[in-house]
Every structure is written in C-alpha cells, then in structure tokens.
Design a protein around this motif. Structure first.
Motif, PDB file in Angstrom:
ATOM      1  N   VAL A  23      41.304  44.853  33.755  1.00 54.31           N
ATOM      2  CA  VAL A  23      41.871  44.904  32.408  1.00 54.31           C
ATOM      3  C   VAL A  23      40.806  44.460  31.417  1.00 54.31           C
ATOM      4  O   VAL A  23      40.192  43.406  31.603  1.00 54.31           O
ATOM      5  N   TYR A  24      40.579  45.260  30.401  1.00 50.93           N
ATOM      6  CA  TYR A  24      39.553  44.916  29.425  1.00 50.93           C
ATOM      7  C   TYR A  24      40.169  44.715  28.056  1.00 50.93           C
ATOM      8  O   TYR A  24      41.182  45.296  27.712  1.00 50.93           O
ATOM      9  N   SER A  25      39.550  43.870  27.290  1.00 49.95           N
ATOM     10  CA  SER A  25      40.002  43.584  25.927  1.00 49.95           C
ATOM     11  C   SER A  25      38.810  43.416  25.008  1.00 49.95           C
ATOM     12  O   SER A  25      37.708  43.119  25.461  1.00 49.95           O
ATOM     13  N   GLY A  26      39.044  43.615  23.725  1.00 50.86           N
ATOM     14  CA  GLY A  26      37.948  43.553  22.771  1.00 50.86           C
ATOM     15  C   GLY A  26      37.707  44.914  22.183  1.00 50.86           C
ATOM     16  O   GLY A  26      37.361  45.849  22.908  1.00 50.86           O
ATOM     17  N   ARG A  27      37.903  45.082  20.914  1.00 46.90           N
ATOM     18  CA  ARG A  27      37.804  46.382  20.262  1.00 46.90           C
ATOM     19  C   ARG A  27      36.431  46.995  20.434  1.00 46.90           C
ATOM     20  O   ARG A  27      36.285  48.203  20.394  1.00 46.90           O
ATOM     21  N   THR A  28      35.424  46.193  20.663  1.00 48.26           N
ATOM     22  CA  THR A  28      34.063  46.689  20.794  1.00 48.26           C
ATOM     23  C   THR A  28      33.956  47.751  21.875  1.00 48.26           C
ATOM     24  O   THR A  28      33.175  48.686  21.761  1.00 48.26           O
ATOM     25  N   ILE A  29      34.733  47.647  22.925  1.00 50.31           N
ATOM     26  CA  ILE A  29      34.561  48.545  24.069  1.00 50.31           C
ATOM     27  C   ILE A  29      35.737  49.499  24.241  1.00 50.31           C
ATOM     28  O   ILE A  29      35.941  50.063  25.302  1.00 50.31           O
ATOM     29  N   ASP A  30      36.465  49.716  23.183  1.00 50.99           N
ATOM     30  CA  ASP A  30      37.602  50.613  23.261  1.00 50.99           C
ATOM     31  C   ASP A  30      37.237  52.016  23.716  1.00 50.99           C
ATOM     32  O   ASP A  30      38.019  52.684  24.370  1.00 50.99           O
ATOM     33  N   TYR A  31      36.056  52.492  23.375  1.00 47.62           N
ATOM     34  CA  TYR A  31      35.675  53.871  23.680  1.00 47.62           C
ATOM     35  C   TYR A  31      34.436  53.927  24.568  1.00 47.62           C
ATOM     36  O   TYR A  31      33.635  54.841  24.469  1.00 47.62           O
ATOM     37  N   TYR A  32      34.331  52.979  25.452  1.00 46.13           N
ATOM     38  CA  TYR A  32      33.139  52.841  26.263  1.00 46.13           C
ATOM     39  C   TYR A  32      33.346  53.346  27.682  1.00 46.13           C
ATOM     40  O   TYR A  32      34.435  53.232  28.259  1.00 46.13           O
ATOM     41  N   SER A  33      32.266  53.878  28.243  1.00 43.53           N
ATOM     42  CA  SER A  33      32.268  54.186  29.669  1.00 43.53           C
ATOM     43  C   SER A  33      32.264  52.885  30.458  1.00 43.53           C
ATOM     44  O   SER A  33      31.726  51.869  29.997  1.00 43.53           O
ATOM     45  N   MET A  34      32.849  52.946  31.648  1.00 47.14           N
ATOM     46  CA  MET A  34      32.953  51.737  32.463  1.00 47.14           C
ATOM     47  C   MET A  34      32.627  52.054  33.913  1.00 47.14           C
ATOM     48  O   MET A  34      32.560  53.218  34.306  1.00 47.14           O
ATOM     49  N   ALA A  35      32.424  51.000  34.692  1.00 48.38           N
ATOM     50  CA  ALA A  35      31.982  51.214  36.060  1.00 48.38           C
ATOM     51  C   ALA A  35      32.408  50.068  36.960  1.00 48.38           C
ATOM     52  O   ALA A  35      32.835  49.012  36.499  1.00 48.38           O
ATOM     53  N   TRP A  36      32.276  50.324  38.251  1.00 44.32           N
ATOM     54  CA  TRP A  36      32.422  49.292  39.276  1.00 44.32           C
ATOM     55  C   TRP A  36      31.091  49.161  39.998  1.00 44.32           C
ATOM     56  O   TRP A  36      30.460  50.160  40.347  1.00 44.32           O
ATOM     57  N   PHE A  37      30.682  47.917  40.193  1.00 44.72           N
ATOM     58  CA  PHE A  37      29.528  47.573  41.013  1.00 44.72           C
ATOM     59  C   PHE A  37      30.014  46.619  42.100  1.00 44.72           C
ATOM     60  O   PHE A  37      31.112  46.067  42.017  1.00 44.72           O
ATOM     61  N   TYR A  94      33.349  42.722  44.055  1.00 41.57           N
ATOM     62  CA  TYR A  94      33.375  43.919  43.212  1.00 41.57           C
ATOM     63  C   TYR A  94      33.498  43.495  41.752  1.00 41.57           C
ATOM     64  O   TYR A  94      34.367  42.695  41.389  1.00 41.57           O
ATOM     65  N   TYR A  95      32.623  44.078  40.923  1.00 41.41           N
ATOM     66  CA  TYR A  95      32.563  43.738  39.504  1.00 41.41           C
ATOM     67  C   TYR A  95      32.893  44.965  38.651  1.00 41.41           C
ATOM     68  O   TYR A  95      32.418  46.068  38.913  1.00 41.41           O
ATOM     69  N   CYS A  96      33.647  44.716  37.631  1.00 40.03           N
ATOM     70  CA  CYS A  96      33.933  45.709  36.615  1.00 40.03           C
ATOM     71  C   CYS A  96      32.906  45.539  35.497  1.00 40.03           C
ATOM     72  O   CYS A  96      32.516  44.402  35.190  1.00 40.03           O
ATOM     73  N   ALA A  97      32.475  46.656  34.886  1.00 37.93           N
ATOM     74  CA  ALA A  97      31.467  46.571  33.833  1.00 37.93           C
ATOM     75  C   ALA A  97      31.721  47.627  32.761  1.00 37.93           C
ATOM     76  O   ALA A  97      32.247  48.697  33.052  1.00 37.93           O
ATOM     77  N   GLN A 121      34.304  38.777  36.176  1.00 31.92           N
ATOM     78  CA  GLN A 121      33.921  37.667  37.042  1.00 31.92           C
ATOM     79  C   GLN A 121      33.867  38.080  38.513  1.00 31.92           C
ATOM     80  O   GLN A 121      33.345  37.339  39.349  1.00 31.92           O
ATOM     81  N   GLY A 122      34.409  39.235  38.831  1.00 29.17           N
ATOM     82  CA  GLY A 122      34.361  39.745  40.195  1.00 29.17           C
ATOM     83  C   GLY A 122      35.595  39.429  41.004  1.00 29.17           C
ATOM     84  O   GLY A 122      36.300  38.444  40.756  1.00 29.17           O
ATOM     85  N   THR A 123      35.853  40.269  41.991  1.00 25.98           N
ATOM     86  CA  THR A 123      36.960  40.052  42.933  1.00 25.98           C
ATOM     87  C   THR A 123      36.450  40.368  44.335  1.00 25.98           C
ATOM     88  O   THR A 123      35.764  41.368  44.549  1.00 25.98           O
ATOM     89  N   GLN A 124      36.769  39.487  45.276  1.00 27.60           N
ATOM     90  CA  GLN A 124      36.240  39.613  46.637  1.00 27.60           C
ATOM     91  C   GLN A 124      37.046  40.641  47.435  1.00 27.60           C
ATOM     92  O   GLN A 124      38.283  40.579  47.484  1.00 27.60           O
ATOM     93  N   VAL A 125      36.330  41.527  48.096  1.00 29.07           N
ATOM     94  CA  VAL A 125      36.933  42.468  49.043  1.00 29.07           C
ATOM     95  C   VAL A 125      36.291  42.203  50.406  1.00 29.07           C
ATOM     96  O   VAL A 125      35.069  42.250  50.528  1.00 29.07           O
ATOM     97  N   THR A 126      37.126  41.910  51.381  1.00 30.30           N
ATOM     98  CA  THR A 126      36.637  41.648  52.727  1.00 30.30           C
ATOM     99  C   THR A 126      37.303  42.617  53.693  1.00 30.30           C
ATOM    100  O   THR A 126      38.536  42.655  53.771  1.00 30.30           O
ATOM    101  N   VAL A 127      36.489  43.368  54.399  1.00 32.77           N
ATOM    102  CA  VAL A 127      36.992  44.331  55.377  1.00 32.77           C
ATOM    103  C   VAL A 127      36.704  43.784  56.763  1.00 32.77           C
ATOM    104  O   VAL A 127      35.563  43.472  57.087  1.00 32.77           O
ATOM    105  N   SER A 128      37.746  43.659  57.568  1.00 30.12           N
ATOM    106  CA  SER A 128      37.599  43.092  58.899  1.00 30.12           C
ATOM    107  C   SER A 128      37.780  44.171  59.958  1.00 30.12           C
ATOM    108  O   SER A 128      38.424  45.199  59.728  1.00 30.12           O
ATOM    109  N   SER A 129      37.233  43.899  61.137  1.00 36.02           N
ATOM    110  CA  SER A 129      37.338  44.872  62.247  1.00 36.02           C
ATOM    111  C   SER A 129      38.623  44.691  63.016  1.00 36.02           C
ATOM    112  O   SER A 129      39.330  43.708  62.859  1.00 36.02           O
TER     113      SER A 129
END
Length: 129
Positions: A23-37, A94-97, A121-129
């Motif tokens: 979830v993003y907030s701030g009018r500055t980025i209302d029309y911005y491209s975004m990504a996941w890293f 995983y980070y949103c940008a 701030q990132g969210t942890q994803v852990t994949v287990s076997s």
C-alpha cells in the motif's frame, strides 16, 4: 510524505503460493511506476517485477517469469505480487519500490534499483522443502 508498506509475507512450502501487497501513500507517487525487488542476506538486491502506472506494461525477471504476476489497483493505492510455484530460491525479503521520478522506469531501466527512490521496509518470504 511517501510511504510504502508491504504485507503478505510468510512461510510456505515449495510449490505453494503467496500474494504480497504494498500500500502506497503520498501524492508524489500517484502516477508512478512501481516494482518488487528481493534480497537475501549477503546478496545484492535483485529485481523481481515492475509495473507501469496504468498497469499496461509489466516486466519480470527471467527467474520468476511464468510463476509471478505483478498487478496494481490504483483506486486502492496498492500493488500486488502473486507468487505461484514457489521454490526454495525464492526465499528473501521482498521490497516494494516506486520510481524516483515519473518516467524514470522504462524498457532499459526497469530492473535497476537506482531508478527507484522510494522503498518499503520489506516483508520476509520463506520457502521450505
């Protein structure tokens, strides 16, 4: 003030699915491209997927193509990352940008961390076997 808040990370077995949200907030980025890293400890931050403001253009890292889907809901100020067929090597934070300035992200720059000026701030994803 721009703020990006990720959620949806967790522990999942290999082959399973997770959906991340940012979830993003701030009018500055209302029309911005975004990504996941994503980033594993001791490794460089790695591009995963990007999406234009309209949602009409998407980019994916080869390692996730066909398994992950990026999408956005501008009315809800939210972008998503649907992750299917998860593998052990998908384990990371995983980070949103959002791009630093509108128009920075294009076909030649979408995977460069330097063109993104706002990060969650990132969210942890852990994949287990």
């Amino acid at each position: 003030q721009v703020q990006l808040v990720e959620s949806g990370g967790g522990l999942v077995q290999a082959g399973g699915s997770l959906t991340l949200a940012c979830v993003y907030s701030g009018r500055t980025i209302d029309y911005y491209s975004m990504a996941w890293f994503r980033q594993d400890p001791g490794k460089e931050r790695e591009f995963v997927a990007a999406i234009s403001w309209s949602g009409g253009t998407t980019y994916y890292a080869d390692s996730v193509k066909g398994r992950f889907t990026i999408s956005r809901d501008n009315a809800e100020n939210t972008i998503y990352l649907q992750m299917n067929s998860l593998k052990l090597e998908d384990t990371a934070v995983y980070y949103c940008a959002a791009e630093r300035n509108r128009g920075n992200v294009g076909s030649g720059t979408y995977n460069r961390a330097g063109v993104y000026g706002y990060w969650g701030q990132g969210t942890q994803v852990t994949v287990s076997s």
